[in-house]
Design a protein around this motif. Structure first.
Motif, PDB file in Angstrom:
ATOM      1  N   MET A   1       9.089  68.323 -34.183  1.00 30.41           N
ATOM      2  CA  MET A   1       9.388  66.988 -33.645  1.00 30.41           C
ATOM      3  C   MET A   1       9.440  67.060 -32.113  1.00 30.41           C
ATOM      4  O   MET A   1      10.186  67.843 -31.545  1.00 30.41           O
ATOM      5  CB  MET A   1      10.759  66.546 -34.185  1.00 30.41           C
ATOM      6  N   GLN A   2       8.615  66.219 -31.435  1.00 27.25           N
ATOM      7  CA  GLN A   2       8.627  66.281 -29.968  1.00 27.25           C
ATOM      8  C   GLN A   2       9.889  65.620 -29.428  1.00 27.25           C
ATOM      9  O   GLN A   2      10.443  64.712 -30.033  1.00 27.25           O
ATOM     10  CB  GLN A   2       7.367  65.611 -29.400  1.00 27.25           C
ATOM     11  N   PRO A   4      11.640  63.153 -27.200  1.00 29.52           N
ATOM     12  CA  PRO A   4      11.106  61.934 -26.578  1.00 29.52           C
ATOM     13  C   PRO A   4      11.356  61.911 -25.067  1.00 29.52           C
ATOM     14  O   PRO A   4      12.340  62.456 -24.580  1.00 29.52           O
ATOM     15  CB  PRO A   4      11.881  60.817 -27.272  1.00 29.52           C
ATOM     16  N   SER A   5      10.439  61.282 -24.353  1.00 31.53           N
ATOM     17  CA  SER A   5      10.584  61.159 -22.896  1.00 31.53           C
ATOM     18  C   SER A   5       9.966  59.832 -22.469  1.00 31.53           C
ATOM     19  O   SER A   5       9.375  59.125 -23.285  1.00 31.53           O
ATOM     20  CB  SER A   5       9.856  62.314 -22.208  1.00 31.53           C
ATOM     21  N   ILE A   6      10.124  59.494 -21.194  1.00 30.31           N
ATOM     22  CA  ILE A   6       9.484  58.280 -20.688  1.00 30.31           C
ATOM     23  C   ILE A   6       8.503  58.649 -19.593  1.00 30.31           C
ATOM     24  O   ILE A   6       8.600  59.724 -18.993  1.00 30.31           O
ATOM     25  CB  ILE A   6      10.510  57.243 -20.163  1.00 30.31           C
ATOM     26  N   PRO A   7       7.512  57.786 -19.336  1.00 30.15           N
ATOM     27  CA  PRO A   7       6.501  58.113 -18.332  1.00 30.15           C
ATOM     28  C   PRO A   7       7.165  58.397 -16.975  1.00 30.15           C
ATOM     29  O   PRO A   7       8.141  57.745 -16.615  1.00 30.15           O
ATOM     30  CB  PRO A   7       5.650  56.833 -18.266  1.00 30.15           C
ATOM     31  N   THR A  10       9.238  56.045 -14.218  1.00 30.80           N
ATOM     32  CA  THR A  10       9.907  54.893 -14.852  1.00 30.80           C
ATOM     33  C   THR A  10      11.351  55.275 -15.191  1.00 30.80           C
ATOM     34  O   THR A  10      11.702  56.447 -15.181  1.00 30.80           O
ATOM     35  CB  THR A  10       9.195  54.442 -16.134  1.00 30.80           C
ATOM     36  N   ARG A  11      12.156  54.282 -15.482  1.00 31.81           N
ATOM     37  CA  ARG A  11      13.586  54.522 -15.719  1.00 31.81           C
ATOM     38  C   ARG A  11      14.123  53.687 -16.865  1.00 31.81           C
ATOM     39  O   ARG A  11      13.703  52.557 -17.082  1.00 31.81           O
ATOM     40  CB  ARG A  11      14.390  54.130 -14.462  1.00 31.81           C
ATOM     41  N   ASP A  12      15.110  54.251 -17.565  1.00 28.89           N
ATOM     42  CA  ASP A  12      15.981  53.471 -18.439  1.00 28.89           C
ATOM     43  C   ASP A  12      17.166  53.006 -17.605  1.00 28.89           C
ATOM     44  O   ASP A  12      17.600  53.716 -16.691  1.00 28.89           O
ATOM     45  CB  ASP A  12      16.534  54.363 -19.559  1.00 28.89           C
ATOM     46  N   PHE A  13      17.715  51.842 -17.953  1.00 32.29           N
ATOM     47  CA  PHE A  13      18.926  51.390 -17.281  1.00 32.29           C
ATOM     48  C   PHE A  13      20.064  51.299 -18.288  1.00 32.29           C
ATOM     49  O   PHE A  13      19.976  50.564 -19.266  1.00 32.29           O
ATOM     50  CB  PHE A  13      18.698  50.054 -16.585  1.00 32.29           C
ATOM     51  N   SER A  14      21.122  52.055 -18.034  1.00 30.23           N
ATOM     52  CA  SER A  14      22.300  52.070 -18.904  1.00 30.23           C
ATOM     53  C   SER A  14      23.108  50.791 -18.691  1.00 30.23           C
ATOM     54  O   SER A  14      22.870  50.050 -17.727  1.00 30.23           O
ATOM     55  CB  SER A  14      23.158  53.275 -18.552  1.00 30.23           C
ATOM     56  N   ARG A 142       7.378  54.034 -10.278  1.00 30.60           N
ATOM     57  CA  ARG A 142       6.116  53.413 -10.694  1.00 30.60           C
ATOM     58  C   ARG A 142       6.357  52.047 -11.306  1.00 30.60           C
ATOM     59  O   ARG A 142       5.435  51.253 -11.464  1.00 30.60           O
ATOM     60  CB  ARG A 142       5.409  54.340 -11.696  1.00 30.60           C
TER      61      ARG A 142
END
Lengths: 456, 456
Positions: A1-2, A4-7, A10-14, A142
């Motif tokens: 199972m890889q 997970p990551s994001i490009p 880019t960012r997630d916002f909590s 980005r």
């Protein structure tokens, strides 16, 4: 199972970051509204024909292109893969859409498409993300948000005045001390003109732009190296070394630019704006800065840039007047002027200076501990009552251990915890624990509501 | 010069539309907050490895893929263009990122990536656009907004109860009358089980799903055609023809499903939820509907769907429980339950029923007519004073003809126009025209502020 990551870029916002970001957007939005700007939104995807060629060759490369859906391959031939074919040429065959690169070109497209519904002058604001395939680095993303306000269809300098007021008001609300720098493209043209080097305006402004960094000697060297005559460089000296108050600078400029109609027009525009600004007593300083040359090929009048005084960071807001924004889409003669707040940098400044107001990160006001089914059934209508009064209320969904429920409240920074067990149910009361002070006391529902409403 | 356009299936939002959309988002957001949900945002672009294979084969085809930047061609060989190679396979070589297709998979990815920062149970909401390369048609767009709330990390049925309360509260605030339909995947499994056709659950639910449209006879025909035995179809009859109150339906189900542990578990879950809901006296009706089978391969417990009563339109909200959302990213055992409001359809319903509240489209409160430089200089500080009091104030930027300025106020639905000419300046007064009634009267600044503040 890889994993997970994001490009990259880019960012997630909590939830905490969202609360802070919303504070920034809401503040800017509120001020825009106070000045009569009206919000629009445009799609994330634009036709590439709308975007290409608008940001220079470098910009075209930074556009994110979207692969045509369906059988896109049928448009590509083996010869397209030969080394002589550029990626851009092949991309054009398999991608018709791209992600928006800024909010200005989509706005120009919007104005042209909707010209018959719009009453000019059109004051619009727009707060949306944009995407650029830039090399990601600290503070550069980005995907990032722009907060633009523009007025199109009016030449009046009053628009510049109001945009400067908006800048002053927004940063006052943020409690960020700033220096607002102002210049005028016509003055830069005038300078090149009196130097007798009108065609070298780009070289001249690029060199002037470096004054802070490399000093006047090196600037002069660079000008000579670009083939500008010694005489022209001499003419430039009183301007480039310009200092004193804005009034003193203007007086000098009027002298030096006396023979350039364009230059004098620029000075006159600046003077008009500054006169109005004095009447309005800004809270932040406004400085005439001839080294300000951003977006040279784009702006035709005022050039605006904002620097934070207490943090080392690049420009946090910029703008200016452009005379022919919609011309590229076939609607000439519509002058515009606008500003753009850099939300991501403002976020960094507020963080570094610890200026985010505490009450803006309000989350849940009160958590009810869950002891089990009976208590839960008793509590449910109480929750409704609190929510009816605008109190943000949670009940822990499971009858977990007390410690776990308390940790949940702590980690989510919930200021109050309500405890309703056997005893409280019998007495028709609610035991309320103040998570900050640790104090605990009994309340009726009514008392609880009154206490929490005054808190908000 | 080409006429500018936007990609099919996408939309621009005008200031009027934005005001209406903001009303929808703000209402949903406020209710989410009242129930302790916390906002997050995720990037528009996700890695294709995150998105692919999560929405079925059909879904994969509807993903918008983003062309790798730089020299993507070097990854493609002439043999990739042969007719035997599928577009999907070639796309994988030149596109690593895609636009998000929904908010659920990015949320699962978020939970797994940030598991160490999150305190479970995690109540998050998210309001962002999603993109699908669907065939555009009336009411279906390629870019549209989802408004999701989910709780992960808790099995408690209290979560289902609170989500149903949220649905009831949101539509009450919108004044849209709705029917909230409820089902449970375990009941559907139980039905297939007692029919002795556990492996044909999909065929059975697909057929049941058509009951409203084609009637019971045709449903039975279809079941037989799928190879389901006459005996099994007979067993189904009391269930498929189920009617009466929710309590009556539950009584019947308990009887029929007596031999299925799974089925009984589903009935018990439903009963618990309905018992709590009765205590909370919803304003909208809650109906147990066995023909509700949406997202069958996805949901494991409750299934929720909302229909507007006064407008012919598809489901306007949906949701349910899924037991292993984050398992696909390597974090098993995290149960979740969530709902999603369909903002675009809610927009259509509010529009059709004319339910948008008038005060929500508040724009500029007052426009000052511009007579020229002298008046403008006199007015500028007055504008600041009004804005300081939260009054949305504009001055027409140019000294245009009176008629033009009045038309501007009219078209932008500005309710008051202030006229300050020679006479008013001399008297230190402001002439205020009420654009609705046409009445005009003189005010001091203080009086004007008081009048406009009470208006808001």
């Amino acid at each position: 199972m890889q994993k997970p990551s994001i490009p990259k870029g880019t960012r997630d916002f909590s939830p905490e970051e969202m609360a802070k970001r919303n504070y920034i957007f809401e503040t800017i939005k509120e001020v825009y509204h106070l000045y009569g700007f009206r919000q629009i939104e445009t799609p994330a995807m634009e036709n590439l024909s709308t975007l290409m060629g608008k940001y220079g060759e470098e910009g075209d490369k930074l556009l994110f292109k979207i692969l045509n859906s369906g059988d896109f391959l049928s448009n590509l031939e083996p010869s397209d893969l030969s080394e002589d074919v550029s990626a851009a040429k092949a991309a054009a065959k398999i991608a018709e859409k791209g992600l928006r690169y800024d909010l200005t070109v989509p706005f120009a497209r919007y104005v042209v498409m909707h010209r018959n519904e719009i009453t000019f002058p059109f004051r619009r604001f727009q707060i949306q993300p944009v995407w650029r395939a830039d090399k990601p680095q600290k503070g550069r993303y980005r995907e990032f948000f722009q907060c633009d306000a523009d007025i199109v269809g009016s030449d009046s300098l009053l628009n510049e005045v109001e945009l400067l007021q908006i800048i002053d008001e927004v940063f006052s609300r943020f409690r960020i001390r700033v220096l607002i720098k102002l210049n005028n493209r016509k003055i830069l043209s005038g300078i090149a003109e009196i130097m007798g080097e009108g065609d070298k305006i780009t070289d001249i402004t690029v060199a002037i732009d470096k004054l802070d960094k490399i000093g006047i000697e090196k600037v002069n060297e660079e000008l000579l190296a670009k083939g500008i005559s010694q005489e022209a460089v001499d003419t430039l000296q009183p301007i480039i070394g310009l200092h004193g108050t804005n009034d003193e600078k203007i007086a000098t400029l009027k002298n030096v630019l006396a023979s350039s109609a364009t230059g004098l027009k620029g000075v006159e525009e600046l003077e008009t704006i500054l006169a109005d600004m004095q009447r309005l007593s800004l809270r932040n300083e406004l400085e005439l800065d001839l080294t300000l040359a951003r977006g040279l090929n784009y702006y035709t009048g005022a050039i605006i840039e904002v620097k934070a005084l207490d943090v080392q960071i690049g420009s946090i807001t910029g703008g200016g007047r452009y005379d022919n924004l919609t011309g590229i889409f076939g609607l000439p003669g519509v002058s515009g002027v606008g500003i753009s707040f850099g939300a991501d940098r403002i976020f960094d400044v507020l963080n570094q200076l610890d200026l985010f107001p505490e009450d803006y990160t309000r989350g849940t006001d009160i958590l009810f501990v869950n002891f089990g089914e009976r208590e839960q059934a008793y509590i449910l209508p109480i929750l409704s009552e609190l929510r009816k009064n605008g109190i943000r209320t949670e009940i822990y969904p499971d009858a977990a251990k007390m410690k776990k429920q308390m940790t949940y409240a702590d980690n989510n920074r919930i200021p109050y915890v309500a405890i309703v067990g056997e005893d409280e149910m019998a007495a028709d009361k609610i035991a309320l624990k103040d998570m900050k002070s640790g104090e605990q006391a009994l309340f009726t529902i009514r008392q609880l509501i009154d206490k929490l409403i005054t808190k908000n």
